[in-house]
Every structure is written in C-alpha cells, then in structure tokens.
Scaffold this motif. Structure first.
Motif, PDB file in Angstrom:
ATOM      1  N   GLY A   1     -14.440 -60.084 -42.536  1.00  0.00           N
ATOM      2  CA  GLY A   1     -15.886 -59.920 -42.622  1.00  0.00           C
ATOM      3  C   GLY A   1     -16.291 -58.727 -41.789  1.00  0.00           C
TER       4      GLY A   1
ATOM      5  N   TRP B   1      -8.390 -67.630 -41.003  1.00  0.00           N
ATOM      6  CA  TRP B   1      -9.347 -66.548 -40.789  1.00  0.00           C
ATOM      7  C   TRP B   1      -9.504 -65.704 -42.051  1.00  0.00           C
ATOM      8  CZ3 TRP B   1     -11.822 -65.070 -36.026  1.00  0.00           C
ATOM      9  CH2 TRP B   1     -11.566 -65.939 -34.970  1.00  0.00           C
ATOM     10  N   ARG B   2     -10.703 -65.109 -42.196  1.00  0.00           N
ATOM     11  CA  ARG B   2     -11.016 -64.238 -43.324  1.00  0.00           C
ATOM     12  C   ARG B   2     -11.609 -62.939 -42.801  1.00  0.00           C
ATOM     13  NH1 ARG B   2     -15.549 -67.281 -45.706  1.00  0.00           N
ATOM     14  NH2 ARG B   2     -15.723 -68.054 -43.573  1.00  0.00           N
TER      15      ARG B   2
ATOM     16  N   ILE C   1     -14.106 -65.526 -38.957  1.00  0.00           N
ATOM     17  CA  ILE C   1     -14.262 -64.253 -39.655  1.00  0.00           C
ATOM     18  C   ILE C   1     -13.951 -63.133 -38.669  1.00  0.00           C
ATOM     19  CG2 ILE C   1     -15.924 -62.680 -40.741  1.00  0.00           C
ATOM     20  CD1 ILE C   1     -17.351 -65.127 -41.848  1.00  0.00           C
TER      21      ILE C   1
END
Length: 635
Positions: free
Chosen positions: A433, A430-431, A442
């Motif tokens: 955002g 996961w990132r 995200i």
C-alpha cells in the motif's frame, strides 16, 4: 497429599504425542498431574496423578492445582479448547507471577494473535505458544536444503511439490518459499496437492493475499488413486517444471504411506517425477521410516528421507522453550547491541512481539542460503550453521561487514535480503500500500528491488542488514562452510581448452583447505580412465575428494558406452566409492534421432558437458586416442 496442597509440580493437560512425551520426561524429576481422555503410563504406580478432564477451564485448573504448579502444559483436542484454558490461566494470574505456561496451538493465525495479546498482558513468565508442526517443518526443510538440490540438478529454480495442506503442510509451504529465495535461482514454485484444493485457495487468499508475488503457486486435488497417474497432479507438476523436492506432509499416516509407495513406483518404474522425497511428520517417524522406499540414497534426485517428530527429542521442554529459538535470540541480542533503542523491535527477547520474533527466525533460517549464494556450497562439519572457513571470512565476509561502499557483491546480497524480507512479510499476511499501516498489515516497501520507489536509503537499509549479519553473526571456523574446488572431467574431440591431470592436482595442492569435487558423467572409457588417474593422484597426495556424477537418466544408460570388462571394472570402482553422489539433471529423456546425420553430436552428452563446464573451476579434457593421433599427424 491433595492436589491443592501441591506446589512446584508439573501439570499436563491433553493426550497428544507432544503432551505425553513431555509429561513422560518431566515425571522423572517432578511430581506430575495429568488430565486427559486416557490415563498416562505410570499413573497406576503413583508417579503420575490422574485428574478428570473437566470441560470448565476454571474448574479444571483448580482440580489440577495449576496456580501453584511450576509448569503447565496445555495441548487439548483443538485450539479453541487450549485457548480457553490459557485464557483462564491468564485471568487467574492477575499480575502475579504464575507457573510457566507452554501451550501448543496448530493454527498459525491463532498463535500470532494469542501471543501478541498475552505479551500485552505482561504475564510473568511469558507463556510459550508453540507449534510442533513449525518446529518439524523448519528443521526438515533446512536439512533438505532445496536450494542446493536445485543447483546440483541443473534446475533454474526450486520447484517443490507439497502433499497435504494440514497445519504441518502450511508450515512446510512457508519454509519452502523462503528456502527458494536464492540469488542465482529464479522465483520459487510450489505445487500444493490437497484433498480440498478450494479450501487451500481460500486460505491462501485470506492469510497470504500477495504471496504469489514472491512465489508461483499451483493447487491440485489429491486422490491416492490418481496421484501418480499419467494425467495425475504429480505428472502435471513435473511437466510444468522440473521437480526439485517432493514433500509429503499428510495428516493421516496411512495416506502418507500409500503416497510414498505410489511415488516410489512412479520414479523407479516409469522414470517420472524424479526428485528427492522428504516425508515430514510431527510424530510416528519410526513408523513411517519402516515403509520408506529404498530409493537411491546417494542420488540427489532419488533419495527418500523421513524427518520430524520432536517427541523423540531427549528434552522436549528445553527444545520448545530455549533451543528452538536459540539462534534467532542470539541474532536479536546482537542486533540490539549494534542498534540500541527503545522501540518494539529492540525489546529483550522475553518481551519481543511475535512479529519480530518471527522475523528473527526467518533471518536466521535464511542466512545459510546467503552464505551458499556466495559459493560456500560445502557445509563443513561445524555445528554452527553460520560458520565459514577462515580464508573466506577474511577475504569475503569481513570486507563486506566492515566496508561502507557498495559493490556488485553487496548489492546482490542486498537484493537477496530484500526479496527474503518481502516473502516473509507476505507469508505473514502483509500487502502493498502507498501508506504504511501496521494494524492492517500494509507496507509501502513491498515492492521490487529495482522499483524507482525503492530508494537508495531503502537499499542501504538492506545493505546494513547484510553487514550486520556478516559482522555479528557469521564466524570463522576451520570446519565451517567452504567453497569447493570443482574439477571437471570430460571427453571431447577438441584438442584444447582443458588441463592435464598433473595440473589439476597441482591446483588442488595450492588451496588444501578447499574440499575437492570431481565432476564427471563417466560416459566412456576416456572419462573413466582420466577420473581413475585423477583419483589415484589425489589419494596419493592425501587430498580429500568426492565424485559427483551428473545423469540424464538412471546410470546414463542412453549415452554411456563402456563395453570391455576392464573399463566396466574402472567404472564400478568409481561409482561404488561411499562418497560418490549422483545428480539427476533431467530425468528420462527420449533418445535423440541421429539417423539423419550419424556424425551429429548427441544432445544429451552436450547437455552434460555444458553442465560440467559451467560449474567446474578447471576441466580435464580427454581425447579419443585415434582422434588425437590424427590431430597430431595433421599438425
């Protein structure tokens, strides 16, 4: 009887240690059909029927009678071949109840996607996609307790050196990072040493693009000839930050053995890279254990341990289908009782998406770390890792679980939970955002706990998770984890600031449920005699205790000054106790230059004294008799 006529038999496809171990156990109670490159032991005598390992999955499944089997185990040479067989089984089920499927897959990305897609097909029973690497890594790192190693050795964070980024090494990396998320310690650090460092970096960038927000990562090249050299990767890692734990997760047993010997020599001969060493394996534990260096078993910085190898488990099938997830499943069931709903996170464990299963595993694995951060440093004898002593439960755990207001302790635990959740999400790809997008992994809450965008509502969610864990998962037990009573023993020229031996024993009597840790470096006759007197009093009072000896170097040889035979005998009697442990808090340190001022205090002794006084609940301070007499005369 032809195979087509068999029913309720067990099918094993593959020759891995996992497959053959499971097959050997199942053949004792079931008819067994095996297809592999090599024949299994016992097949010539009848208990195992061998079938040719056909390339075509449909033809292979027909040949072994898989559709009428009770259990089908698949662990072929690579994940693609295993996946092809699982896909053929899924297609053949066509909505009907089929055999129980257990498939071993090495690539974690494959496992997650395949499991999610199989779950969407609603096969019954749900196929089990397992990884022996994940099981071995989880059990090994939990046993090693790197967070406790770092604290006992006076380190400000967990720094693990990981040799090998195989499927096993990658699983170890995830466990090490999560094990390093500890409230009282800084951001964890992992140095990865691998034969292909560029590939490691590419995998990290692809699969965990933001993991370095949660952990500092270094990647170095593995070469057995230079691994332990003066400018080799291990020396460089130790120079960057004190090493807490060395984890060897190399795929080739010969390379693992060579590395074990080289690292042991580096530690013993040169006093470099002093750290506990852990060899993790999916199999061949007995072989690696034969070449395990002796080290110093009771030394928290010089011990060697070999762990892993689920093939030695007495019931491998029960391990991979039930026991491995029993704590996480129990935690999930409690969560569904406390927060009922019909969303994807509230499905029964058998239908729970793998993302949420993994989240429950992570939360279960990390709960002992949270309990440790509360001061529960002694694990106790309970088989339940979530058990704590009744006094702590009533005075700490229950108030947190039932209270609705936030205090400093709950806020600290909430911060720890958020940091753990962020690390777990980042390990899963996961990132951050601004707008959440589950399909693209995200999330808008992958931000620091103190970020203004992390609202009071978000903090309350983390607090609720802590309350839930403490109220529904943690239990009281007389043999649960407990906060030890630490009594320090130091020699000092000062005339005040400590207590006497009788006062320390009286303090220990007041809380008999707490285990006693005597903390002393035993640097001189004064400390030895005080520790001896305290030991005699504690033994006479029938109080259980153990000695922890902090060391700047092996045996504190630079600063220990004990000359007489009598004093040496006292020292030996204390060091030789089976329960005595040693904490290497600094490795080899060059002797201080005291020529300019002979009366200046030794900085090494000062460091040890600071280590003891910051950890002890009470400190017994002894004075040199000559100094004490002079002080009395002056008074």
């Amino acid at each position: 009887m032809s195979i087509d006529g068999r029913r309720d038999h067990v099918v094993v496809l593959g020759d891995s240690r996992f497959a053959t171990s499971l097959a050997a156990q199942q053949s004792a109670s079931s008819e067994l059909v095996h297809a592999g490159v090599e024949s299994m032991p016992g097949s010539a005598d009848g208990p195992v029927q061998e079938v040719t390992l056909l390339r075509d999955p449909d033809a292979l499944l027909h040949a072994v009678g898989a559709r009428n089997a009770r259990l089908v185990v698949v662990d072929l040479a690579d994940d693609a071949a295993t996946l092809a067989v699982v896909a053929a089984l899924a297609v053949s089920s066509d909505g009907r109840a089929g055999p129980e499927i257990v498939a071993h897959m090495r690539d974690p990305s494959f496992r997650r996607i395949v499991d999610d897609n199989l779950q969407a097909k609603r096969l019954s029973p749900r196929p089990r996609i397992v990884s022996t690497a994940a099981l071995a890594a989880s059990a090994a790192i939990a046993t090693a307790r790197p967070w406790a190693l770092a604290e006992e050795r006076g380190q400000d964070r967990v720094h693990a050196v990981l040799l090998g980024f195989t499927s096993l090494g990658r699983e170890c990396l995830e466990e090490l990072i999560l094990a390093g998320i500890v409230g009282s310690l800084g951001k964890p650090r992992v140095t990865i040493i691998d034969a292909d460092p560029l590939a490691v970096r590419r995998i990290l960038d692809r699969d965990m693009p933001e993991i370095e927000v949660s952990a500092d990562l270094d990647v170095a090249s593995y070469d057995p000839l230079t691994l332990t050299g003066p400018t080799g990767p291990l020396a460089v890692a130790a120079g960057a930050a004190p090493v807490t734990l060395i984890v060897i997760a190399l795929a080739d047993p010969a390379s693992a053995m060579t590395s074990m010997i080289s690292i042991s020599r580096m530690q013993e001969w040169e006093g470099q890279a002093v750290a506990a060493a852990l060899v993790v394996t999916e199999g061949q534990r007995a072989v690696l254990d034969l070449v395990r260096p002796k080290g110093r078993p009771r030394d928290r910085g010089r011990s060697w341990t070999v762990l892993g190898g689920i093939d030695e488990d007495p019931d491998v099938l029960d391990l991979v289908t039930r026991r491995a997830d029993s704590l996480a499943e129990k935690m999930h069931d409690k969560y569904c009782e406390a927060f009922p709903g019909d969303g994807p996170a509230c499905q029964p464990w058998s239908r729970l998406p793998e993302t949420y299963r993994k989240a429950n595993r992570s939360a279960a694995t990390h709960l002992p770390v949270k309990l440790w951060s509360l001061g529960l440093r002694e694990t106790g004898e309970s088989s339940n890792p979530f058990a704590v002593d009744p006094h702590t439960y009533e005075n700490v755990i229950r108030p947190i679980a039932t209270g609705r207001s936030e205090d400093a302790l709950l806020r600290r635990l909430s911060r720890l939970e958020h940091d753990r959740w962020c690390a777990e999400r980042r390990l899963d790809g996961w990132r951050f955002g601004e707008v959440r997008d589950n399909e693209r992994r995200i999330h808008d809450k992958l931000i620091p706990f103190d970020d203004p965008r992390f609202t009071d509502v978000d903090i309350e969610k983390d607090a609720d998770q802590v309350r839930f864990l403490f109220g529904n998962v943690v239990v009281a037990a007389p043999d649960g984890a407990v906060t030890p009573l630490v009594i320090g023993v130091v020699a000092s020229p000062e005339t005040s600031g400590g207590i006497a031996v009788p006062a320390a024993v009286s303090l220990c009597r007041k809380e008999p449920w707490r285990p006693i840790v005597v903390l002393s470096a035993l640097l001189d006759p004064i400390e030895c005699s005080l520790a001896r007197d305290l030991a005699a009093e504690l033994d006479g009072a029938d109080l259980s205790w153990r000695l922890l000896v902090p060391e700047i170097s092996l045996d504190n040889r630079e600063i220990r000054s004990i000359a007489s035979a009598e004093d040496k005998a006292v020292l030996a009697s204390l060091l030789d106790r089976p329960t005595t442990r040693f904490a290497s808090i600094g490795g080899i340190v060059a002797p201080a230059d005291l020529w300019a001022d002979p009366s200046a205090p030794d900085p090494h002794a000062e460091r040890i004294s600071a280590y003891i006084t910051t950890r002890a609940s009470a400190v017994i301070v002894g004075m040199d008799p000559v100094v004490a007499s002079a002080a009395d005369t002056a008074g």
